[in-house]
Design a protein around this motif. Structure first.
Motif, PDB file in Angstrom:
ATOM      1  N   ARG A   9      74.601  88.767   2.012  1.00  0.00           N
ATOM      2  CA  ARG A   9      76.099  89.514   2.830  1.00  0.00           C
ATOM      3  C   ARG A   9      75.164  90.597   3.717  1.00  0.00           C
ATOM      4  O   ARG A   9      76.304  90.032   5.401  1.00  0.00           O
ATOM      5  CB  ARG A   9      76.646  90.218   2.287  1.00  0.00           C
TER       6      ARG A   9
ATOM      7  N   TYR B   7      73.767  89.870  -4.317  1.00  0.00           N
ATOM      8  CA  TYR B   7      75.198  89.337  -3.034  1.00  0.00           C
ATOM      9  C   TYR B   7      74.910  90.263  -2.004  1.00  0.00           C
ATOM     10  O   TYR B   7      75.518  90.058  -0.900  1.00  0.00           O
ATOM     11  CB  TYR B   7      76.316  89.752  -4.292  1.00  0.00           C
TER      12      TYR B   7
ATOM     13  N   ALA C 197      79.472  85.226   2.735  1.00  0.00           N
ATOM     14  CA  ALA C 197      79.895  86.310   1.890  1.00  0.00           C
ATOM     15  C   ALA C 197      81.707  86.080   2.052  1.00  0.00           C
ATOM     16  O   ALA C 197      82.579  87.291   1.212  1.00  0.00           O
ATOM     17  CB  ALA C 197      79.042  87.732   1.578  1.00  0.00           C
TER      18      ALA C 197
END
Length: 314
Positions: free
Chosen positions: A75, A71, A92
């Protein structure tokens, strides 16, 4: 996108430990595999796709630590794209990594709204409501519909790659990572001629190799194209807010990609009734199964026709 990804890694190598860079590289590899497997354009990647990616990592058995790291990597990559003006918003922003596993049902419910298409009347209203410069922007909207190109492909079209005799062109597709062939309809000719012969020569960037330029840039940016479509939809009074993401940002019904979906639906529906195989070639899909997603809309037409036209015995 590939260049920005490599630049992103190069910057990390200058500032971070080798093990950290290795981790980011692994995360980008997993992300790239997701994009390719699901036929997702990285420049059209949104928060719903992001959740899909992360939930897929959970389903494959990766630890919470690994999923969180992936993640973070994605991002950071999209933050870089946003700073360069390539995208308007970081996907994100709509993702809460803390409760990703509990939001599968919501994601699936929202995902059904993604493939939005416009009626022919709405496209006409959209075209007639484009902001200044009107001729260029009307051509962009109609070009996106008639060629079914993605916004990044529209931005990449070059003058020398236009075959006016056959009304065909070649263009590099960031989504495909290769050059594809497109076609345009004779209905585009008047606007195209007016843009090329009357308006484009007055631009300071007229010597650019690209078809679509601005007063300051030799090539219009994909996010600029998105703004044109959104503003036209607002001016036409046909824009709607589908939902708000987790950060309170409104997600709109009509986007530049809606025009590609609209072409696909109109191509398949009567009286045109084109085939999935034909549409696959026009949309430059790798596999016809991707194209057949539009069959769901045809099924809905049949359901509606059945309810309205089936004779009653009573």
């Amino acid at each position: 996108m590939i260049e920005v990804g490599q630049e992103f890694l190069d910057r990390l190598e200058d500032k971070r430990a080798e093990s950290t860079v290795k981790g980011h590289r692994s995360n980008l590899r997993a992300f790239s595999e997701f994009l390719n497997k699901n036929n997702v354009d990285p420049l059209e990647f949104d928060w719903i796709d992001f959740e899909d990616f992360l939930e897929g990592q959970v389903a494959e058995g990766y630890s919470n630590h690994t999923v969180r790291n992936r993640y973070v990597t994605v991002r950071m990559l999209y933050s870089r794209l946003q700073k360069k003006g390539i995208i308007d918003q970081n996907p994100a922003d709509g993702v809460n990594i803390g409760d990703i596993a509990d939001r599968t049902n919501k994601r699936k419910e929202q995902k059904g709204e993604k493939r939005v298409w416009l009626t022919k009347d709405e496209i006409t209203k959209l075209t007639n409501s484009t902001p200044q410069p009107v001729v260029r922007n009307r051509l962009i909207v109609r070009w996106m519909y008639y060629t079914a190109c993605r916004r990044s492909e529209v931005a990449n079209v070059k003058l020398d790659d236009l075959d006016f005799d056959k009304r065909k062109f070649t263009v590099y597709s960031p989504k495909k990572g290769e050059t594809i062939t497109g076609r345009w309809h004779p209905d585009l000719d008047p606007l195209l001629d007016e843009w090329l012969e009357v308006h484009r020569p007055s631009y300071t960037t007229k010597d650019s190799e690209h078809l679509f330029i601005t007063e300051k840039a030799n090539q219009i940016a994909p996010n600029h194209i998105s703004r044109i479509v959104r503003e036209a939809a607002d001016r036409a009074g046909i824009q709607e807010t589908l939902y708000e993401d987790m950060q309170g940002n409104e997600r709109k019904r009509i986007t530049s990609h809606s025009l590609r979906h609209s072409y696909a639906v109109h191509f398949l529906r009567p009286p045109n009734a084109g085939s999935f195989e034909e549409l696959k070639e026009i949309l430059a899909h790798e596999d016809v199964t991707t194209t057949q997603i539009y069959g769901k809309i045809l099924d809905e037409d049949i359901d509606e026709a059945y309810q309205q036209k089936t004779p009653s015995l009573d």
